[in-house]
Design a protein around this motif. Structure first.
Motif, short mmCIF file in Angstrom:
data_model
loop_
_atom_site.label_atom_id
_atom_site.label_comp_id
_atom_site.label_asym_id
_atom_site.label_seq_id
_atom_site.Cartn_x
_atom_site.Cartn_y
_atom_site.Cartn_z
N LEU A 11 -0.61 18.45 8.76
CA LEU A 11 -0.84 17.68 7.53
C LEU A 11 -1.88 16.59 7.72
O LEU A 11 -1.80 15.55 7.09
CB LEU A 11 0.49 17.04 7.08
N THR A 12 -2.84 16.81 8.60
CA THR A 12 -3.78 15.74 8.91
C THR A 12 -4.72 15.42 7.76
O THR A 12 -5.42 14.42 7.80
CB THR A 12 -4.61 16.09 10.14
N THR A 13 -4.77 16.26 6.73
CA THR A 13 -5.62 15.98 5.57
C THR A 13 -5.32 14.58 5.02
O THR A 13 -6.21 13.90 4.54
CB THR A 13 -5.37 17.01 4.46
N TRP A 14 -4.04 14.19 5.09
CA TRP A 14 -3.66 12.93 4.42
C TRP A 14 -3.40 11.79 5.38
O TRP A 14 -3.01 10.72 4.98
CB TRP A 14 -2.42 13.19 3.58
N LYS A 15 -3.57 12.02 6.69
CA LYS A 15 -3.24 10.95 7.64
C LYS A 15 -4.35 9.92 7.73
O LYS A 15 -5.49 10.24 7.51
CB LYS A 15 -2.94 11.55 9.00
N PRO A 49 0.84 -1.21 0.00
CA PRO A 49 0.00 0.00 0.00
C PRO A 49 0.88 1.26 0.00
O PRO A 49 2.00 1.24 0.51
CB PRO A 49 -0.78 -0.11 1.30
N LEU A 50 0.35 2.36 -0.55
CA LEU A 50 1.12 3.60 -0.61
C LEU A 50 1.25 4.21 0.79
O LEU A 50 0.28 4.41 1.48
CB LEU A 50 0.41 4.59 -1.54
N ARG A 51 2.50 4.44 1.17
CA ARG A 51 2.76 5.13 2.43
C ARG A 51 3.87 6.14 2.17
O ARG A 51 4.97 5.77 1.76
CB ARG A 51 3.16 4.16 3.53
N CYS A 52 3.59 7.41 2.39
CA CYS A 52 4.58 8.45 2.09
C CYS A 52 4.61 9.50 3.19
O CYS A 52 3.65 9.67 3.94
CB CYS A 52 4.30 9.09 0.73
N TYR A 53 5.73 10.20 3.25
CA TYR A 53 5.97 11.18 4.30
C TYR A 53 6.46 12.49 3.69
O TYR A 53 7.23 12.49 2.74
CB TYR A 53 7.05 10.67 5.26
N ILE A 108 1.06 16.08 -4.61
CA ILE A 108 2.09 15.07 -4.37
C ILE A 108 1.48 13.69 -4.23
O ILE A 108 1.93 12.72 -4.85
CB ILE A 108 2.91 15.45 -3.11
N VAL A 109 0.43 13.59 -3.44
CA VAL A 109 -0.22 12.30 -3.25
C VAL A 109 -0.79 11.75 -4.55
O VAL A 109 -0.62 10.58 -4.88
CB VAL A 109 -1.33 12.39 -2.17
#
Length: 426
Positions: A422-426, A211-215, A292-293
């Motif tokens: 950045l909680t939009t993407w968490k 699964p996609l996991r990015c920082y 980016i996502v």
């Protein structure tokens, strides 16, 4: 970044001392010749050799490398655009609301890459588009080069006729069959600060694509041109006006070797909050994170998600004067050399934090670990997107996040606190 047992040649311009100090700090590297573990930075060419069918290399479970085998699906300019276009079409076929268009046929949510064509393949399509707006300016870039090499601007078809074999039929042929170019509509209304153009260099770490996991790294920076911007056609050849690459700007008469023509992202935030307001600034950065996502999602299906790999990308983003962010390109090997004292500190911390996520607790690497490090080891990284968590929030999460609607307890933005989270993407 590159962590691999065995004797591998140093192949980049990074200062070895920074890496070695980092590794010694963890107790990973010894001076003795018979030590068990060596850690090396690996170039994209070395990675290509490691994963080449011809070489027959097989990585063991305790070997981890710093690029995905076909990272170029995102980091080659032509392939990035091709994959984003394919991603849009697939979402359209699925009837996804993310692929919604306005009355002019433009994507509402996925319009984040300038209109781009591949040359020579799309030459006729480019000419057709150019003639719709003959006063437009376009930027040509070789697909496989970096640091601003080979880039130039055009505003007349005659300026690229030298690459055309037969102007009568408008069939475009590149000067060299080996070198392909992309040609993109130039963002001629960039946001200016002090009259100068700038772009953002942001660092994004991907630990797994499926699964996609990015920082997202919090300590990115802006790169400024040394000469004030003008859209005047008389300055099209002046790269000190148009290209923000340090490799180009450092040769300018006005280059400042103390600050290197750079601002931190936090300084940009402060500037925008004071001139445009907090809400507008938060919206801008939310849109950058969205871009980016979505670019990572676009390449995830075609990326070779080898369990031995992780990657730190350098994203280049330009903001126009309407505060709309545009994805320009993604770098597989963002420069880790330091041009200023602040640069050195930033990049040292970047290496340190990246290694802490790639190899938690400074232990012997293990490619089988679950690649979900505890929050306390993230350092200056923040989780940008976790596909497993997002799926648990429902399939329409992305659209709700993009349109600014609440996304539930895991996705609420702490707007009232005024803190950029950045909680939009968490």
């Amino acid at each position: 970044f590159g962590i691999m047992a065995g004797k591998v040649k140093w192949v980049t311009d990074i200062e070895k001392s920074v890496l070695i100090n980092n590794f010694e700090k963890r107790g990973w590297i010894q001076v003795a010749e018979n030590e068990d573990w060596n850690f090396y930075w690996m170039s994209v060419q070395t990675i290509r050799n490691v994963f080449s069918v011809e070489t027959g290399y097989r990585l063991s479970d305790d070997q981890i490398v710093n690029h995905f085998p076909n990272h170029y699906e995102l980091t080659r300019k032509d392939l990035m655009v091709k994959n984003i276009k394919r991603y849009r079409k697939e979402l359209e076929k699925e009837g996804s609301p993310l692929a919604e268009k306005d009355e002019n046929g433009k994507y509402i949510y996925l319009d984040f890459v300038p209109v781009t064509f591949m040359l020579p393949a799309d030459y006729n399509l480019f000419v057709e588009e150019f003639r719709k707006n003959p006063s437009s300016t376009w930027i040509m870039k070789p697909c496989g080069k970096a640091q601003g090499k080979g880039i130039f601007l055009i505003n007349k078809l005659s300026q690229i006729k030298k690459w055309s074999r037969d102007s009568k039929t408008s069939s475009f042929v590149s000067q060299s069959s080996k070198e392909a170019y992309v040609i993109s509509l130039y963002i001629n209304n960039p946001l200016l600060i002090g009259g100068k153009k700038f772009d953002l260099r942001l660092y994004v770490l991907v630990s797994t694509y499926r699964p996609l996991r990015c920082y997202m790294y919090k300590l990115g920076f802006c790169r400024f041109c040394t000469v004030k911007y003008t859209p005047s056609t008389s300055e099209l050849d002046n790269m000190f006006v148009h290209l923000t690459n340090v490799a180009i700007q450092k040769h300018g008469d006005d280059y400042n070797h103390i600050h290197g023509g750079k601002w931190t992202v936090s300084n940009l935030r402060l500037y925008l909050e004071s001139t445009r307001g907090k809400e507008v600034t938060n919206k801008l950065f939310d849109e950058i994170h969205w871009i980016i996502v979505q670019s990572l999602k676009a390449v995830a299906p075609v990326m070779n998600n080898d369990k031995h790999c992780f990657e730190c990308y350098g994203y280049d983003i330009i903001i126009d004067d309407k505060l709309k962010p545009w994805l320009i390109e993604v770098n597989a090997s963002p420069s880790l050399t330091s041009s200023t004292a602040n640069d050195r500190i930033l990049k040292y911390n970047l290496i340190n934090d990246t290694l802490n996520i790639a190899v938690p607790n400074g232990e012997i690497p293990d490619c089988k670990w679950n690649k979900s490090p505890p929050k306390e080891v993230l350092g200056n990284y923040e989780v940008l997107y976790d596909e497993e968590m997002a799926q648990s929030d429902g399939p329409d999460r992305d659209l709700r996040s993009r349109s600014g609607q609440p996304t539930g307890t895991k996705g609420n933005r702490a707007r009232d606190s005024g803190k950029p989270v950045l909680t939009t993407w968490k």
